[in-house]
Design a protein around this motif. Sequence first.
Motif, PDB file in Angstrom:
ATOM      1  N   PHE A  40      -4.485   5.078   6.082  1.00  0.00           N
ATOM      2  CA  PHE A  40      -3.991   5.822   5.319  1.00  0.00           C
ATOM      3  C   PHE A  40      -4.445   7.151   5.678  1.00  0.00           C
ATOM      4  O   PHE A  40      -3.871   8.089   4.640  1.00  0.00           O
ATOM      5  CB  PHE A  40      -3.001   5.530   3.889  1.00  0.00           C
ATOM      6  N   GLN A  41      -6.100   6.982   6.120  1.00  0.00           N
ATOM      7  CA  GLN A  41      -6.569   8.622   5.913  1.00  0.00           C
ATOM      8  C   GLN A  41      -5.765   9.320   7.325  1.00  0.00           C
ATOM      9  O   GLN A  41      -6.630  10.371   7.088  1.00  0.00           O
ATOM     10  CB  GLN A  41      -7.795   7.890   6.017  1.00  0.00           C
TER      11      GLN A  41
ATOM     12  N   ARG B  73      -2.145   3.344  -3.996  1.00  0.00           N
ATOM     13  CA  ARG B  73      -2.863   3.881  -4.745  1.00  0.00           C
ATOM     14  C   ARG B  73      -4.466   2.630  -3.404  1.00  0.00           C
ATOM     15  O   ARG B  73      -3.502   2.390  -2.985  1.00  0.00           O
ATOM     16  CB  ARG B  73      -3.297   2.976  -5.712  1.00  0.00           C
ATOM     17  N   LYS B  74      -5.330   4.212  -3.486  1.00  0.00           N
ATOM     18  CA  LYS B  74      -6.382   3.638  -2.490  1.00  0.00           C
ATOM     19  C   LYS B  74      -6.659   2.010  -2.790  1.00  0.00           C
ATOM     20  O   LYS B  74      -6.795   1.450  -3.812  1.00  0.00           O
ATOM     21  CB  LYS B  74      -7.438   4.625  -2.673  1.00  0.00           C
ATOM     22  N   TRP B  75      -6.321   1.346  -1.316  1.00  0.00           N
ATOM     23  CA  TRP B  75      -7.341   0.107  -1.747  1.00  0.00           C
ATOM     24  C   TRP B  75      -6.677  -0.608  -2.227  1.00  0.00           C
ATOM     25  O   TRP B  75      -7.050  -2.248  -2.442  1.00  0.00           O
ATOM     26  CB  TRP B  75      -8.432  -0.242  -2.245  1.00  0.00           C
ATOM     27  N   THR B  76      -5.192  -0.300  -2.322  1.00  0.00           N
ATOM     28  CA  THR B  76      -4.321  -1.721  -2.628  1.00  0.00           C
ATOM     29  C   THR B  76      -4.732  -2.661  -1.439  1.00  0.00           C
ATOM     30  O   THR B  76      -4.678  -4.000  -2.231  1.00  0.00           O
ATOM     31  CB  THR B  76      -3.243  -0.855  -3.324  1.00  0.00           C
TER      32      THR B  76
ATOM     33  N   GLU C 184      -1.487   9.431  -5.015  1.00  0.00           N
ATOM     34  CA  GLU C 184      -1.917  10.302  -4.536  1.00  0.00           C
ATOM     35  C   GLU C 184      -0.116  11.179  -4.126  1.00  0.00           C
ATOM     36  O   GLU C 184       0.774  10.307  -4.812  1.00  0.00           O
ATOM     37  CB  GLU C 184      -1.913   9.022  -3.254  1.00  0.00           C
TER      38      GLU C 184
ATOM     39  N   GLN D   3       4.775   4.695  -8.125  1.00  0.00           N
ATOM     40  CA  GLN D   3       3.872   5.433  -8.100  1.00  0.00           C
ATOM     41  C   GLN D   3       3.002   5.411  -9.587  1.00  0.00           C
ATOM     42  O   GLN D   3       2.379   5.392 -10.068  1.00  0.00           O
ATOM     43  CB  GLN D   3       3.450   5.911  -6.845  1.00  0.00           C
TER      44      GLN D   3
ATOM     45  N   ASP E 159      -5.571  -0.123   5.222  1.00  0.00           N
ATOM     46  CA  ASP E 159      -6.080   1.173   3.459  1.00  0.00           C
ATOM     47  C   ASP E 159      -6.888   2.776   4.241  1.00  0.00           C
ATOM     48  O   ASP E 159      -6.379   3.097   4.173  1.00  0.00           O
ATOM     49  CB  ASP E 159      -6.759   0.542   2.798  1.00  0.00           C
ATOM     50  N   LEU E 160      -7.964   2.292   5.311  1.00  0.00           N
ATOM     51  CA  LEU E 160      -8.317   3.176   5.976  1.00  0.00           C
ATOM     52  C   LEU E 160      -7.605   4.500   6.868  1.00  0.00           C
ATOM     53  O   LEU E 160      -7.735   5.567   7.160  1.00  0.00           O
ATOM     54  CB  LEU E 160      -9.226   2.837   6.727  1.00  0.00           C
TER      55      LEU E 160
ATOM     56  N   PRO F 196      -1.444  12.321   3.965  1.00  0.00           N
ATOM     57  CA  PRO F 196      -1.952  11.505   3.265  1.00  0.00           C
ATOM     58  C   PRO F 196      -3.126  12.460   2.075  1.00  0.00           C
ATOM     59  O   PRO F 196      -2.323  14.064   2.069  1.00  0.00           O
ATOM     60  CB  PRO F 196      -3.890  11.478   4.276  1.00  0.00           C
TER      61      PRO F 196
ATOM     62  N   ARG G 166       1.061  -1.492   0.371  1.00  0.00           N
ATOM     63  CA  ARG G 166       0.376  -0.126   0.137  1.00  0.00           C
ATOM     64  C   ARG G 166       0.656   1.374  -0.393  1.00  0.00           C
ATOM     65  O   ARG G 166       0.860   2.654  -0.509  1.00  0.00           O
ATOM     66  CB  ARG G 166      -1.119   0.193   1.454  1.00  0.00           C
TER      67      ARG G 166
END
Length: 379
Positions: free
Chosen positions: A295-296, A248-251, A373, A366, A292-293, A379, A243
């Motif tokens: 990383f917010q 990327r989100k939700w990787t 991102e 990336q 994943d969450l 984040p 991740r």
Amino acid sequence: MAATAELIRGHWTRGEPGRDAPEQLVVALYRWWVVAMTLKTLGATWDICWHFRWLRDDLAPPHMINTVGTAIVVGLVVFHTYTGIGADRATLRWMQWGLGIFLVAAPLDVINHRVNGLDITAWSPSHALLYIGTGLMSIGLLRGWARYGGGDRYSYAITCFLWFTVLDNFLFLNQHQEYGVLGLAAWDRGTPYADDELLQFAADDLGRPLDRIAVEHFTLPVPDWVYPTWAVLTGLGTLLLARRLVGRKWTATTIAAGYLAFRCVAWGLLAAADFPISAVPFFVLAGAVAIDLSFQLAARIRPVVGAAAVTSVSYAALSLQETYLAAPPADYSTALYVVVLFAGLWWLFQFLLDTEQGQQLVLRAQTMTGARESTTPSP
């Protein structure tokens, strides 16, 4: 295929690592890596199931599938090494060392089981060398793909697949307990998965009559603290690094979902063929979502709060799975030190990847996957 073969023949000349080459050739090489790793994964998945049913057979079909994958890997590493195409010097060293360790470990594993007997303990030293060799190859493969694979339209899918192979390589060890817990339950029901010869061999190996103690030693030979500790620190640690690098989100969730989908399909096919079945680690998906969450969160609190969230969610999901589905026995008190170790691992990744060299690695990864991102710690 014909065009790729022509490119290979035209570039079969000695060159230094990192040599320029047509993008079509480089992408084709890495697609062949995908084929090779797919065969190795399929062979390994069938292999552990095979050995919960029958005694070792050097020429068993799973071994042959794995061998074909390994032969393709040998050809690819030879091509990278001789031509210098598709791999810089560091990438090449990871691939070469990984393949070398694997090729040394394979005959050592055969000798080990000729001397010591049963080929079922996933945690044996000779098996550890096989995992280490595969892991080092995967590091080189990921590094090379991040550097040279940006021209492929399936870049993100292939990136996720390559991280899937790393996750599978780590969690493969836990499959011993996942097959073992259902194997022991089958014995208790009076319908054991293993044939009589294998069960008797397991009892003789322990030096006792064929009874539940012998079968339990055969199916669940490691302490209960190993399963959850290994799953979180290595499995979810791999997803955390994926991740962070891919960006990327939700990787993490995507890779975990792909892994579980593969395990479910394999479960169905093996069950249909009347092979032993295993528990599937669905709890890993809960941990991946938590990663994943997390990383917010702000970067300064992410390692501590994220580790606490991932560990607590994973252990809670494992408990639910053990209650309502099936899971190996687990020592839940290990969460107390796993959360500390996972926080340290998270901090280490964050520290290393926030350095200048680490930022360049993140940027390449990336850029390759088209991530939007920022590469900064926030984040």
